[in-house]
Structures are given as structure tokens and as C-alpha cells.
Design an enzyme around this catalytic site. Structure first.
Site, PDB file in Angstrom:
ATOM      1  N   CYS A  72      41.721  38.338  45.741  1.00 23.76           N
ATOM      2  CA  CYS A  72      42.561  37.794  44.676  1.00 23.76           C
ATOM      3  C   CYS A  72      43.879  37.278  45.253  1.00 23.76           C
ATOM      4  O   CYS A  72      44.543  37.990  46.030  1.00 23.76           O
ATOM      5  CB  CYS A  72      42.853  38.866  43.624  1.00 23.76           C
ATOM      6  SG  CYS A  72      43.934  38.277  42.299  1.00 23.76           S
ATOM      7  N   GLU A 127      35.756  24.492  23.494  1.00 18.56           N
ATOM      8  CA  GLU A 127      36.681  25.596  23.250  1.00 18.56           C
ATOM      9  C   GLU A 127      36.288  26.404  22.013  1.00 18.56           C
ATOM     10  O   GLU A 127      36.444  27.624  21.990  1.00 18.56           O
ATOM     11  CB  GLU A 127      38.113  25.064  23.102  1.00 18.56           C
ATOM     12  CG  GLU A 127      38.748  24.639  24.408  1.00 18.56           C
ATOM     13  CD  GLU A 127      38.836  25.763  25.423  1.00 18.56           C
ATOM     14  OE1 GLU A 127      39.220  26.884  25.037  1.00 18.56           O
ATOM     15  OE2 GLU A 127      38.518  25.538  26.599  1.00 18.56           O
ATOM     16  N   CYS A 147      39.342  42.490  43.923  1.00 15.41           N
ATOM     17  CA  CYS A 147      40.776  42.522  44.211  1.00 15.41           C
ATOM     18  C   CYS A 147      41.110  42.038  45.622  1.00 15.41           C
ATOM     19  O   CYS A 147      42.162  41.417  45.837  1.00 15.41           O
ATOM     20  CB  CYS A 147      41.323  43.931  44.013  1.00 15.41           C
ATOM     21  SG  CYS A 147      41.186  44.535  42.320  1.00 15.41           S
ATOM     22  N   CYS A 150      39.238  38.594  38.667  1.00 15.22           N
ATOM     23  CA  CYS A 150      39.822  39.736  37.953  1.00 15.22           C
ATOM     24  C   CYS A 150      38.954  40.086  36.744  1.00 15.22           C
ATOM     25  O   CYS A 150      39.385  40.032  35.596  1.00 15.22           O
ATOM     26  CB  CYS A 150      41.249  39.393  37.514  1.00 15.22           C
ATOM     27  SG  CYS A 150      42.199  40.812  36.922  1.00 15.22           S
ATOM     28  N   CYS A 153      50.484  42.684  42.657  1.00 11.96           N
ATOM     29  CA  CYS A 153      49.778  43.197  41.481  1.00 11.96           C
ATOM     30  C   CYS A 153      49.896  44.722  41.420  1.00 11.96           C
ATOM     31  O   CYS A 153      49.503  45.418  42.361  1.00 11.96           O
ATOM     32  CB  CYS A 153      48.314  42.780  41.530  1.00 11.96           C
ATOM     33  SG  CYS A 153      47.325  43.465  40.183  1.00 11.96           S
TER      34      CYS A 153
END
Length: 346
Positions: A202, A37, A199, A192, A208
């Protein structure tokens, strides 16, 4: 769409399409996820993978890391950039050793006190490893939320950050939090995307706003407009046979604690330095200059190779210097720009 449906769509998508074989996802531990991370802050997954593998090979757990030096870490970090992250890892390892008996803390308040760890990073570490119910809000998640809810004029500021945190906290499920967090991050990274999002495939497209309007490029997080500074640096490369002189940078700038060539913003300062150190040389050669960019700075590097008559002592007040062996390189932290120059010398 309810928050429950939103999170369930993400979990379903992740089950079939999410990334589950990244190096830090195998034999998952708090330690490995923490390192990954930190490396992933402002850096893409594909760039991080080889660095992470080398790092874990050298420091497989906290005990090995605690027994290392900052220079050991910087050596493995060379080329990855944002070197403050490496310093934060070093500082964190010492804190964990002293305050937590060598074990990575599991309490969110303790994790947030560690250097270089904010709310999103802490949430990622604890949810990915322990499935604790904490949200994440990285760039991928922000992009999804802004497009999905059709939030216009999002500037990178505290107000926007607070608004997006409120949204993601409501969406994040209590159960399967780790999978949800990884899923929404993966959706942003793989579907995305910043440019030309996919799209049509998705799972969130039905509700959306950006998809309905066919205008994904209207919704984005406006970055603070920064003008890149432009600087010229003259780099003095003192060379005797197969050795070159380097100094450890002790100033608090982008190359703090890394080894660099003596550098000067004006050629006349470089000449003065040579005279001050009574550098005896037989010839000098200027390598073609090149540009090297950072997020906030553009450097035009002008390296000058000075061929020495002998390996002389250099005045090195308040700095640590070494004669770097090109045939048997020492394990030290080097900036990418310095690595570029070295490749020109070999």
C-alpha cells in the site's frame, strides 16, 4: 504527511495500478458514468459489469432510455437487486428530458436533485467525466480514511459521515480530481480490502495508523445492528402446459413493479385464494422449500405447482397479470427468487 503528499501518492499509485479499462471508462460520457454509478451502489464491480454491458447495448444513450418503459429497464435489471435504483433511473430520464432538454446536467445542484443521487454519487459522476473538483466518499474511501487516521468506534451515523466528509474534502486535489477519486476507490477495492488487506504494497502504509499498529481489524465502520426478519411465503404457481401465471406487484415493497407469483404468508390464505378464483386443477405438487436472503429479510419460499385443466381467467383486482411463456419468455422484470423458481419448472 500533508494532504498534498497523500493525494500525490494516490495519483502515482493509480497511474501504474488503477483500473482504467472498466466498461464505463471506455468512451466515457456523463450518461454511461451515471448508469454505472447507480448500478455500483451497494453492488460489486464484477457483478455490475455484465448488467452494465447489456444495459448500454439496449440503451446506448439518454434518447433511447427516455423512450423506454419502466418495465424495459426492470427486465434488464432482473437479478441485480435493489430495484428502486432501476426506478430512479427511469424517473431521472424523464426529468432530464423535461427539464434539461435531454442532456445530463453539469451543475452539481441540479445533479443532486435527481432521484437516487447523493453527494458522493454526484461527485463521482462529475469528477470522472468532467474532472470537476468534487470528492467521493463510498465504502472503500471510508475504510481507507478510518484505518489511515486510526479512527476508533466509527458508527454508521451522521456524525461519522460529517467527520469523514471533512477529511476527504481536504485531501481531494483541485487538479486531477477524477483520477484521484478513482485511485482512492481502487486502492480500497484492491489493496485496503475489508478483510486481509495487502498492507505491504500500500502506498499509504508509512503513515497509516492501522499499519503501524499491525491492527487493521481494529479500525472499521460499525454497521447498525439489524435483526433479519424471517418470513415464510407460499408461492402459487398456476401452470397450464408451458405457461405460468404471474402478477405485477403494485405494493410498495422490495418487489415493487416486478412480476411475481401470487404469494401468501400462510398456506390457508393460499387455499382461500384458489377457492376465491375457482381454480380448476387436476393435480398439485409442492417443490422443496428453499431460503432466499435480503439485507434485512430472510424468506423461506414454499412453491406449490398447480397443474390447470385449462388456461382460465384470474380475478386480478388492481394488479396486472400475464401468462408467462416458459418457451418464449416475455421481457418483464423478475425478482431473483422468482427466477430461481422458474429454473425448477423448466
Amino acid at each position: 504527511m500533508t494532504f498534498y503528499v497523500f493525494s500525490q501518492l494516490i495519483l502515482n499509485w493509480y497511474h501504474f495500478n488503477g483500473r482504467k479499462n472498466l466498461p464505463w471508462q471506455k468512451d466515457k460520457t456523463l450518461y454511461k458514468v451515471w448508469i454505472s454509478e447507480i448500478m455500483l451502489q451497494q453492488t460489486q464491480v464484477k457483478t455490475v459489469i455484465p448488467y452494465f454491458k447489456k444495459f448500454i447495448l439496449k440503451f446506448p444513450n439518454l434518447k433511447f432510455l427516455t423512450n423506454s418503459t419502466l418495465n424495459d429497464i426492470l427486465y434488464l435489471w432482473s437479478g441485480l437487486g435493489y430495484y428502486k435504483r432501476a426506478k430512479n433511473i427511469y424517473k431521472t430520464s424523464k426529468i432530464i428530458q423535461e427539464k434539461f432538454n435531454g442532456k445530463f446536467p453539469r451543475n452539481i445542484s441540479d445533479v443532486l436533485k435527481l432521484p437516487g443521487i447523493g453527494k458522493s454519487t454526484a461527485g463521482a459522476i462529475l469528477s470522472f467525466t468532467l474532472n470537476y473538483s468534487f470528492s467521493v466518499l463510498d465504502g472503500n474511501v471510508k475504510r481507507i480514511l478510518i484505518r489511515y487516521y486510526g479512527i476508533l468506534g466509527c458508527s454508521k451515523n451522521i456524525k461519522t459521515e460529517k467527520k469523514l466528509w471533512n477529511i476527504i474534502k481536504n485531501i481531494t486535489p483541485i487538479h486531477n480530481t477524477g483520477n484521484f477519486n478513482q485511485g482512492i476507490i481502487d486502492l480500497g477495492a484492491l489493496i485496503c480490502t475489508n478483510c486481509n488487506p495487502k498492507c505491504e504494497i500500500c502506498p499509504l502504509k508509512k503513515n497509516c495508523v492501522a499499519y503501524k499498529e499491525k491492527a487493521w481489524n481494529r479500525y472499521f465502520l460499525e454497521k447498525n445492528k439489524t435483526i433479519k426478519l424471517k418470513k415464510i411465503y407460499w408461492f402459487i404457481i398456476l401452470r397450464f402446459k408451458y405457461k405460468i401465471w404471474m402478477e405485477q406487484n403494485n405494493t410498495k415493497n422490495i418487489w415493487n413493479n416486478l412480476f411475481c407469483f401470487p404469494s401468501f404468508e400462510k398456506r390457508k390464505y393460499a387455499i382461500e385464494w384458489l377457492k376465491k378464483n375457482k381454480i380448476n386443477f387436476k393435480k398439485n405438487k409442492t417443490i422443496n422449500s428453499f431460503n432466499h436472503e435480503f439485507t434485512h429479510l430472510k424468506i423461506q419460499a414454499k412453491p406449490i405447482i398447480i397443474e390447470l385443466l385449462f388456461q382460465q381467467k384470474i380475478i386480478n383486482i388492481q394488479k396486472t397479470g400475464i401468462w408467462y411463456n416458459l418457451k418464449k419468455p416475455q421481457k418483464i422484470g423478475l425478482p431473483k427468487l422468482v427466477e430461481k423458481i422458474i429454473t425448477l419448472l423448466i
